[in-house]
Design a protein around this motif. Structure first.
Motif, PDB file in Angstrom:
ATOM      1  N   VAL A 164       0.290  -8.805  -0.379  1.00  9.02           N
ATOM      2  CA  VAL A 164       0.226  -6.980  -0.163  1.00  9.02           C
ATOM      3  C   VAL A 164       0.827  -7.105   1.074  1.00  9.02           C
ATOM      4  CG1 VAL A 164      -2.142  -8.028   0.575  1.00  9.02           C
ATOM      5  CG2 VAL A 164      -1.640  -5.155  -0.143  1.00  9.02           C
ATOM      6  N   TYR A 169       0.481   5.596   0.507  1.00  7.43           N
ATOM      7  CA  TYR A 169      -0.911   6.920   0.559  1.00  7.43           C
ATOM      8  C   TYR A 169      -0.199   8.144  -0.252  1.00  7.43           C
ATOM      9  CZ  TYR A 169      -1.634   3.123   3.552  1.00  7.43           C
ATOM     10  OH  TYR A 169      -2.267   1.656   3.875  1.00  7.43           O
ATOM     11  N   LEU A 226      -1.449  -0.794  -3.980  1.00  8.78           N
ATOM     12  CA  LEU A 226      -2.743  -0.332  -3.441  1.00  8.78           C
ATOM     13  C   LEU A 226      -2.793   0.702  -1.950  1.00  8.78           C
ATOM     14  CD1 LEU A 226      -6.390  -1.418  -3.549  1.00  8.78           C
ATOM     15  CD2 LEU A 226      -4.320  -2.775  -1.248  1.00  8.78           C
ATOM     16  N   THR A 248       1.056  -1.565   0.288  1.00 10.81           N
ATOM     17  CA  THR A 248       0.009  -0.309  -0.076  1.00 10.81           C
ATOM     18  C   THR A 248       1.068   1.323  -0.167  1.00 10.81           C
ATOM     19  OG1 THR A 248      -0.358   0.270   2.355  1.00 10.81           O
ATOM     20  CG2 THR A 248      -1.563  -0.947   0.964  1.00 10.81           C
ATOM     21  N   HIS A 282     -12.220  -8.918  -2.986  1.00  9.11           N
ATOM     22  CA  HIS A 282     -11.338  -9.234  -1.210  1.00  9.11           C
ATOM     23  C   HIS A 282     -12.238  -9.777  -0.700  1.00  9.11           C
ATOM     24  CE1 HIS A 282      -9.741  -6.957   2.063  1.00  9.11           C
ATOM     25  NE2 HIS A 282      -9.602  -7.687   1.911  1.00  9.11           N
ATOM     26  N   ASP A 293      -8.554   1.633  -3.624  1.00  8.01           N
ATOM     27  CA  ASP A 293     -10.152   0.513  -2.984  1.00  8.01           C
ATOM     28  C   ASP A 293     -11.289   1.615  -2.939  1.00  8.01           C
ATOM     29  OD1 ASP A 293      -9.580  -1.535  -1.357  1.00  8.01           O
ATOM     30  OD2 ASP A 293      -9.109  -0.999   0.494  1.00  8.01           O
ATOM     31  N   VAL A 329      -7.881 -10.474  -3.194  1.00  5.06           N
ATOM     32  CA  VAL A 329      -7.347 -11.016  -2.181  1.00  5.06           C
ATOM     33  C   VAL A 329      -7.659 -11.778  -0.928  1.00  5.06           C
ATOM     34  CG1 VAL A 329      -6.695  -8.858   0.054  1.00  5.06           C
ATOM     35  CG2 VAL A 329      -6.399  -8.036  -2.215  1.00  5.06           C
ATOM     36  N   ILE A 335      -2.751 -11.640   2.296  1.00  7.45           N
ATOM     37  CA  ILE A 335      -2.082 -10.673   3.422  1.00  7.45           C
ATOM     38  C   ILE A 335      -2.947 -11.910   5.135  1.00  7.45           C
ATOM     39  CG2 ILE A 335      -3.964  -9.628   3.695  1.00  7.45           C
ATOM     40  CD1 ILE A 335      -2.268  -7.506   4.709  1.00  7.45           C
ATOM     41  N   GLU A 368      -7.428 -12.102   2.077  1.00  7.88           N
ATOM     42  CA  GLU A 368      -6.756 -11.334   4.354  1.00  7.88           C
ATOM     43  C   GLU A 368      -7.138 -12.616   4.852  1.00  7.88           C
ATOM     44  OE1 GLU A 368      -7.774  -7.579   4.633  1.00  7.88           O
ATOM     45  OE2 GLU A 368      -7.065  -7.076   6.727  1.00  7.88           O
ATOM     46  N   VAL A 388       0.963  -3.593   4.339  1.00 10.14           N
ATOM     47  CA  VAL A 388      -0.001  -2.072   4.470  1.00 10.14           C
ATOM     48  C   VAL A 388       1.803  -1.619   4.579  1.00 10.14           C
ATOM     49  CG1 VAL A 388      -0.745  -0.272   6.182  1.00 10.14           C
ATOM     50  CG2 VAL A 388      -1.706  -2.509   5.773  1.00 10.14           C
ATOM     51  N   GLY A 405      -4.861   1.493  -0.442  1.00 12.45           N
ATOM     52  CA  GLY A 405      -6.029   1.101   0.408  1.00 12.45           C
ATOM     53  C   GLY A 405      -6.723   2.123   1.437  1.00 12.45           C
ATOM     54  N   ASP A 406      -8.183   1.587   1.919  1.00  8.63           N
ATOM     55  CA  ASP A 406      -8.945   2.648   2.576  1.00  8.63           C
ATOM     56  C   ASP A 406      -8.250   2.352   3.952  1.00  8.63           C
ATOM     57  OD1 ASP A 406      -9.634   0.077   3.153  1.00  8.63           O
ATOM     58  OD2 ASP A 406     -11.551   0.409   2.851  1.00  8.63           O
ATOM     59  N   SER A 407      -7.429   1.788   4.058  1.00 12.07           N
ATOM     60  CA  SER A 407      -6.885   1.212   5.845  1.00 12.07           C
ATOM     61  C   SER A 407      -6.028   2.704   6.060  1.00 12.07           C
ATOM     62  CB  SER A 407      -4.850  -0.095   5.371  1.00 12.07           C
ATOM     63  OG  SER A 407      -4.999   0.671   4.570  1.00 12.07           O
ATOM     64  N   LYS A 435     -10.675  -2.140  -6.413  1.00 12.62           N
ATOM     65  CA  LYS A 435     -10.915  -3.201  -5.291  1.00 12.62           C
ATOM     66  C   LYS A 435     -12.176  -2.954  -4.818  1.00 12.62           C
ATOM     67  CE  LYS A 435      -8.149  -3.778  -1.244  1.00 12.62           C
ATOM     68  NZ  LYS A 435      -8.869  -4.186  -0.380  1.00 12.62           N
TER      69      LYS A 435
END
Ligand code: KIV
Length: 276
Positions: A223, A35, A52, A33, A147, A94, A190, A213, A192, A225, A54-56, A123
């Motif tokens: 993947v 950002y 990615l 990931t 995912h 994401d 993905v 993950i 997880e 983070v 990610g919405d993380s 995703k």
């Protein structure tokens, strides 16, 4: 000899069709990931195949307790930042919580992530009614990464962030869902926090690559983070599938290279990073 002859050739851009080729040829795929543009540049220089957004980011960038508050506009903004830092890696963005509750909403959100953000793939979490959204996007030439397993947007339904697919019926449902997202047109999956043996079984049953993950070494790629890969504390409990590559790598680009090399030579994830 001219000096320019010595310059290393830039690596070829990673494309959506190249993902299936990698699986067929047994080459592990590396995803990380990012950002913002600076870390995207480091990820690209470190040789990852996919980045990615990610919405993380809700948890590791914004410091929120879950991924649920993240909006489409926020993912678009971070995807634009990341796109400016990439040269070769494939950019995946994401779809935030409920942005794909209907196929029409999914098309609006995905069009923004691809059209304004610059993503090549979006995703979505889950199967069931999400299959309609996947089909709707794929029919409109928007590549989709599915995912499954621990889908963090379903945290309230699960009652926490727990390993999924441990009982035989749940394992069979996950395998059926994986086949269904592939049939709906997803190009990547993905997985997880699912038991390693189940992730291997799913990976072997699919033509599309799986990216694990917390899903063991039998997936077609991995993947992490970014913040976990650099050993930064997110303020949340550190899951067992996380590995800090910064100490071995010596620098951010070195850490990315160490992570990518470990995925490609099969030394990461080890048995201690997976679940039974
Ligand atoms: O949001 C994210 O970063 C993700 C990865 C953990 C797969 O969905």
């Amino acid at each position: 000899m001219y000096a320019s002859d010595d310059k290393p050739k830039p690596r070829a851009a990673v494309t959506v069709p190249a993902l299936r080729v990698a699986k067929r040829e047994g080459r592990k795929l590396v995803m990380l990931t990012a950002y913002d543009a600076g870390f995207a540049r480091a990820a690209d220089a470190g040789g990852v195949d996919m980045v990615l957004v990610g919405d993380s980011l809700g948890m590791v960038v914004q410091g929120k307790p879950s991924t649920l508050p993240v909006t489409v506009a926020e993912i678009v903004y971070h995807t634009q930042c990341v796109a400016r830092g990439l040269r070769a890696a494939l950019l995946v963005a994401d779809m935030p919580f409920q942005s794909y509750a209907t196929p029409e909403r999914a098309l609006d959100a995905a069009s923004a992530l691809v059209g304004q953000g610059g993503a090549a793939m979006v995703k979505l979490e889950g199967a069931g009614h999400v299959l309609d959204a996947i089909r709707f996007l794929v029919e409109r030439d928007i590549p989709v990464c599915a995912h499954l397993g621990l889908t963090p947007q379903s945290v309230h339904k699960f009652g926490g962030y727990s390993v999924q697919g441990r009982e035989e019926t749940a394992a069979q449902r996950l395998l059926d869902d994986a086949l269904a997202v592939q049939a709906a047109g997803a190009e990547l999956l993905v997985l997880e926090c699912v038991p390693s043996a189940l992730a291997t079984r799913i990976s072997q049953a699919l033509q599309i690559p799986t990216i694990g993950i917390g899903a063991g070494p039998g997936c077609d790629g991995q993947v992490l983070v970014l913040h976990d890969m650099l050993g930064l504390s997110s303020g949340h409990r550190r899951p067992r599938f996380v590995k800090d590559f910064l100490a071995a790598g010596g620098s951010v680009v070195g850490a990315v290279k160490a992570y990518a090399a470990a995925v490609r030579d099969g030394s990461f994830p080890g048995p201690e990073h997976g679940y039974e």
